[in-house]
Design an enzyme around this catalytic site. Sequence first.
Site, PDB file in Angstrom:
ATOM      1  N   ILE A 146       0.698  -0.973   0.600  1.00  0.00           N
ATOM      2  CA  ILE A 146      -0.500   0.256   0.500  1.00  0.00           C
ATOM      3  C   ILE A 146       0.704   1.414   0.134  1.00  0.00           C
ATOM      4  CG2 ILE A 146      -2.481   1.122   1.166  1.00  0.00           C
ATOM      5  CD1 ILE A 146      -2.249  -1.959   2.028  1.00  0.00           C
ATOM      6  N   CYS A 147       1.473   1.493   0.804  1.00  0.00           N
ATOM      7  CA  CYS A 147       2.528   2.702   1.279  1.00  0.00           C
ATOM      8  C   CYS A 147       3.862   2.841   0.298  1.00  0.00           C
ATOM      9  CB  CYS A 147       2.933   2.573   3.396  1.00  0.00           C
ATOM     10  SG  CYS A 147       0.820   2.618   3.767  1.00  0.00           S
ATOM     11  N   VAL A 148       3.741   1.943  -0.104  1.00  0.00           N
ATOM     12  CA  VAL A 148       5.599   1.743  -1.627  1.00  0.00           C
ATOM     13  C   VAL A 148       4.735   1.671  -2.526  1.00  0.00           C
ATOM     14  CG1 VAL A 148       7.362   0.925  -2.168  1.00  0.00           C
ATOM     15  CG2 VAL A 148       7.045   0.729   0.389  1.00  0.00           C
TER      16      VAL A 148
END
Lengths: 215, 215, 215, 215, 215, 215, 215, 215
Positions: free
Chosen positions: B116-118
């Site tokens: 998600i965050c990457v």
Amino acid sequence: MEKLTRINYDDVAILLIDHQSGLFQTVKDIEVQTLRNNVSALARLAALENIPVIATASEPSGPNGPLMPEIQKLAPHTKYIGRKGEVNAWDNADFVEAVRATGRKKLMIAGVLTSICVAFPAISAVSEGYEVFAVIDASGDMSTWSTHITMNRLQMANVIPISTAAVISEVLKTWDKDFGVVSEYAQILTLVMPNYQALIESHVKAQEVALQNNK
Amino acid sequence: MEKLTRINYDDVAILLIDHQSGLFQTVKDIEVQTLRNNVSALARLAALENIPVIATASEPSGPNGPLMPEIQKLAPHTKYIGRKGEVNAWDNADFVEAVRATGRKKLMIAGVLTSICVAFPAISAVSEGYEVFAVIDASGDMSTWSTHITMNRLQMANVIPISTAAVISEVLKTWDKDFGVVSEYAQILTLVMPNYQALIESHVKAQEVALQNNK
Amino acid sequence: MEKLTRINYDDVAILLIDHQSGLFQTVKDIEVQTLRNNVSALARLAALENIPVIATASEPSGPNGPLMPEIQKLAPHTKYIGRKGEVNAWDNADFVEAVRATGRKKLMIAGVLTSICVAFPAISAVSEGYEVFAVIDASGDMSTWSTHITMNRLQMANVIPISTAAVISEVLKTWDKDFGVVSEYAQILTLVMPNYQALIESHVKAQEVALQNNK
Amino acid sequence: MEKLTRINYDDVAILLIDHQSGLFQTVKDIEVQTLRNNVSALARLAALENIPVIATASEPSGPNGPLMPEIQKLAPHTKYIGRKGEVNAWDNADFVEAVRATGRKKLMIAGVLTSICVAFPAISAVSEGYEVFAVIDASGDMSTWSTHITMNRLQMANVIPISTAAVISEVLKTWDKDFGVVSEYAQILTLVMPNYQALIESHVKAQEVALQNNK
Amino acid sequence: MEKLTRINYDDVAILLIDHQSGLFQTVKDIEVQTLRNNVSALARLAALENIPVIATASEPSGPNGPLMPEIQKLAPHTKYIGRKGEVNAWDNADFVEAVRATGRKKLMIAGVLTSICVAFPAISAVSEGYEVFAVIDASGDMSTWSTHITMNRLQMANVIPISTAAVISEVLKTWDKDFGVVSEYAQILTLVMPNYQALIESHVKAQEVALQNNK
Amino acid sequence: MEKLTRINYDDVAILLIDHQSGLFQTVKDIEVQTLRNNVSALARLAALENIPVIATASEPSGPNGPLMPEIQKLAPHTKYIGRKGEVNAWDNADFVEAVRATGRKKLMIAGVLTSICVAFPAISAVSEGYEVFAVIDASGDMSTWSTHITMNRLQMANVIPISTAAVISEVLKTWDKDFGVVSEYAQILTLVMPNYQALIESHVKAQEVALQNNK
Amino acid sequence: MEKLTRINYDDVAILLIDHQSGLFQTVKDIEVQTLRNNVSALARLAALENIPVIATASEPSGPNGPLMPEIQKLAPHTKYIGRKGEVNAWDNADFVEAVRATGRKKLMIAGVLTSICVAFPAISAVSEGYEVFAVIDASGDMSTWSTHITMNRLQMANVIPISTAAVISEVLKTWDKDFGVVSEYAQILTLVMPNYQALIESHVKAQEVALQNNK
Amino acid sequence: MEKLTRINYDDVAILLIDHQSGLFQTVKDIEVQTLRNNVSALARLAALENIPVIATASEPSGPNGPLMPEIQKLAPHTKYIGRKGEVNAWDNADFVEAVRATGRKKLMIAGVLTSICVAFPAISAVSEGYEVFAVIDASGDMSTWSTHITMNRLQMANVIPISTAAVISEVLKTWDKDFGVVSEYAQILTLVMPNYQALIESHVKAQEVALQNNK
């Protein structure tokens, strides 16, 4: 061609294929509890954001068993398509028509077994111009090798692999929403990440204690 | 298109996204100790070679928890960007502006959760012309399947996967440097490879003993 | 180029390369019992649907051992090609000629070891215009790393990885067939998925009990 | 572009990079015994078929330790290139010149660590027009994730992954050779596959017994 | 001395120690979801058969987090004992008194972490004459080694290891009971064995279909 | 007390408990194919050496499913005991009487699930003076932890764990027997060790070739 | 004989044997980082509670390498005993005398390798009447089998296996202590459980936020 | 009874049972290369310290294959006993007599398969008053479960499990010996611990460099 797509709730349909209690017994690459939780999370997401869901089962009267009931319970707007024996759901005209009727061009496909029930319609849908995502951990396969094999095959067919948590988070897009919606998303994510539930419990307690001590 | 890029310290920026103590508890594909060490190694590398670092946290006041403090301690020049709820850091205008302000075109992105965050900002950055590397082992995800899924998705989006040790070594380029710089690199590498620390200890001791015996 | 092919029984030939009792002892990425079952399943499928099978062995008089006898027993129409020492079966003119004689353009290749006996002829066949599938779990290799390495190498050569169960299911296409054919397919699938056998046994029993109680 | 290359002994050079006793201690994705055996097998192959070998070590006087002695013992024609601190062997002009001097265009690169000592020169060599293979299991890396990451990165750079056994077998091409050469190949393969050694022992014994009983 | 004990509902008390949301994050030998399900199953069993339950938490206002709420929800008769900092619950006089007050001599102890919160009171209870069972899979520990270590230590102290499913089944003793009780036991067991849930769903469906077809 | 017993065919009875197709789906510590093969091997051994076999099923009309048919097919002298709901087979008087009627004092118990269907009657039988062996790999349990837990519990109750291959080999005692009996033992062992089958095939072929070449 | 001992700080001595940088490279059953952290935690515990520590190294001038420096840094009161080549530290009279001089009868022994450097003196110490605990996860061995083997051997010799976290917690006994002492224990535990560090960080932050919002 | 024995070279005999090339193919709990190395290490130890070795093979003319030749090559004083079909070597009078003739009372038994060829004679030898050690990692078994099962069974029979490295180290007793003997021990240990070989290479090199630089 680079696959740089983004997913929002208004360009997506979710296709859930053959999540049946008999087939679950043949799944070896993921715990059945986790698999069911992930499918339930997709169903709740769909209900929350009015994302079309089409479910189908192969031979639900035979050893493959009935469709898991959580799908229709959590996403009552799910359209169920009975098949006439076709292995590839895309070979069933009703199914294809139901997909077309949604008007959506980005398809999130999950199913059991990944190498068959997900891979076949995913490849077929790409060939008809859809942008297709395979939700690998809302699907199950008969061995870990089979999942690796299938992920490579899908990559070669331009089907994009994605995790359940990523689908939810891309649709969520921002936490800057009404409290009710945010709460529902948090609950959906705890289905997918049991450690997240414990995190929230600890957080709430820590804040209660701080305020209590501060009185 | 072949991805034949090389990385030097003057064409790189490092983006550290959501390395927060709460989210760490959901990480299952890498030991938390190893993950923190790898992020710390990137921070020390950045401080040593004046590589821009941008850090951001999602909802640090909530269950996701505070940013790991080592980042700002080891790389005090880190620019911190608060977000307003956006899941994809690239949806936050301040964050994108901060990246642009560095003038660098090669981005090393690490974060929690990888899927998600990457993945989200990595894909967004590619679409705006950046050359993007995902530092997989300075990131963490909720299952090993999720990491495999994400690595395939990123590959399809032309995001290059890289390990922390490879980032450090490509920036290092040559050991033919001042003793102080070489020592700092050796210490950074022992953070990433604990066996390397024991190697150095044994080497130093062996040489001391040889000289002692030779007297 | 997207690989969007579909497989039907009239465009396929199956090539079984070096499934020999000696070589089986070097296989470490799959249980020997599972490997033999999967090869047997392909042989039964071929017999059922008249799919051409070509089998070959490398040095069956030496330590590599004899060809597993199930192949010719279950698919008596198998054409056996003796080689004259060539490692790559495609270097043997008789073998290539036998493949050509089938008139089929989609080749399902399985063998032991995957990295050698499957990979070499697969790459050769692609270079001559065949569409080639590597049936990874009807093949065996000397380590799990070797299988991962080979799957990547094959992907780069446009060889499509596939599982045994997917081959069977794509040829099956629909369960809407004569009872005898359906029964044979069910038995073939239980070879590949032992849990499926238990599923059928339970299903039959449950129905017997229901009818018994209903009398 | 499809990678359909074949490898023969007259178009190949082998590059062995940083197989040093200190670095071996940081290897976690393969047993050290297996790694050394695989490198030794490549050395013996090179000696047998007069394939050029270039070996290099990074800082052999420091904690990285000396080059494993088997290389030069088994392949005395190995050319050793000392580096002046460069991490990427391709940054050393002598090394590049040595590669050019072989006149070979297909490079088999193995080394420790895979993510650094193999990946960097492999990518550099591709950019100068070489066809590059990374011999993954004659290399070692600091974690299994690091190997997966590196294999994906190399694939994106058009570096082909290959196993030691596949290199040997592609160079072998056919068993239809002099008995002495065949024997040497058999011994080389037992280095890579210990079960193959037991296979040969059993085979020889079985034949002795049969002849004995037949007298 | 042979440990040949049998467990019935009238000679047993269940002790649940430190099942707290913070401590759950340190558990590495079992999935948190599975651990919570197993504890919930014990709570439902206790409610069904009126088995005394004593729960206790260590420092629930601190980072260890609050007690998992399912315990008191599913088994409202649970007696909660607050501790004053004692690591070993048996060092708290109120806890020991609560155990004594049940009159039961067979103690089923589960907790987080197994090596501490289960092991210490288990050994203490044995020394006071109780027959003690450690419900290993309703407990969690910080590593798989720690669980192996603890199981050996407990064995040396005459604490008997047992699984959650075995506790439930020994208390059940026979399925020859009222339909309502049998149904509750079936639901308790599906908490512990998710595949069992799918089994029941398939069975019910198979019988419905048989009867439907028979009309 | 040291457990130094030896097992011969005239002092042993085999008890097979709840090897049912439904319960097989809950087994996670052994492949279902391997489990069935091992049970079949015990049945063939019993038939060969006239060892008494008692089989029993729990609720074969319900979701637990029917007894695996191989038992009665391979060992037609098996005595089947229906239970009346008792979880512990030893709680069923008919079962205990059947065991007593064999006159044997050494019991080999296998079943599904190990922690319940094997452990309970094993402990009960020890308490009545039998010498009890638990054939762990002809049994299946719901997790690997559950098997470890159960093995420790059984050890504390003086139940001896044993493998299927060890049971067969102890009963075999010597290969110096009639050719027919030796052949049957070899086939029984290949059920348990698939690699042994390949070994025999290679051996026979090697000898044929030697004799052929010698003509 | 039941092993029901409890451990307090005034009846314990800690023996750290051969924690040397060279030997660390042979450890395969635990990460070197984790092993060093656990040994450091024991050293800090000893310093905090004035528990005697005796450290010894085997041939620190040779390939086994120097003692890890953290021991003497964190527990400056550690008594170091040089050995004269003895493998079993208990064969060295100075070492035995140093143990005796502590007056403690409960010995916590950790070392590298577990099967040698821990097992030999542990067995020797039991034979002289000490109560001996083997701190398995502050020790390292050359394979996981070797650790399992050694744990069984030690159990047969009445050596009690224990984890580092359990040693710390048994000595701690109660959290009802001065804030400074409690803080030091919390830090010691985070060395052993990296997830616990993140837990504390999140907890502190959650409380800060609650108070901030409450203003 | 506590098992507190110590092992010296004058009270030990080594029994090597059925280390045959065919049986090696059925071994799944240890790499064949590692197994052969460990057996070779025992043979070299026996040759060095004049420890009696008795080797025996079961049916070496059949599929089980010939005895591994390293045993007699490295320990030429090995006494070989042919058996007449007995599975349990202790059932062969010549074997038992050979053991008795050594006059040793501590037996180190290794063999393939552990559950059969080690377990049976080990239990028999205990019953005749020998102190018996099972060298688990110089033995091989058909599955990891089988090894766990066998270790528990052996423990119940008072057979002590031990690792190859522990046997060597207990016989070594002290490094304070002639340089030649110490060198031989170092080489024996590198057979068992490949990382130890790299350690020695690095150590020697480090000292050479130190002295070189010091000139």
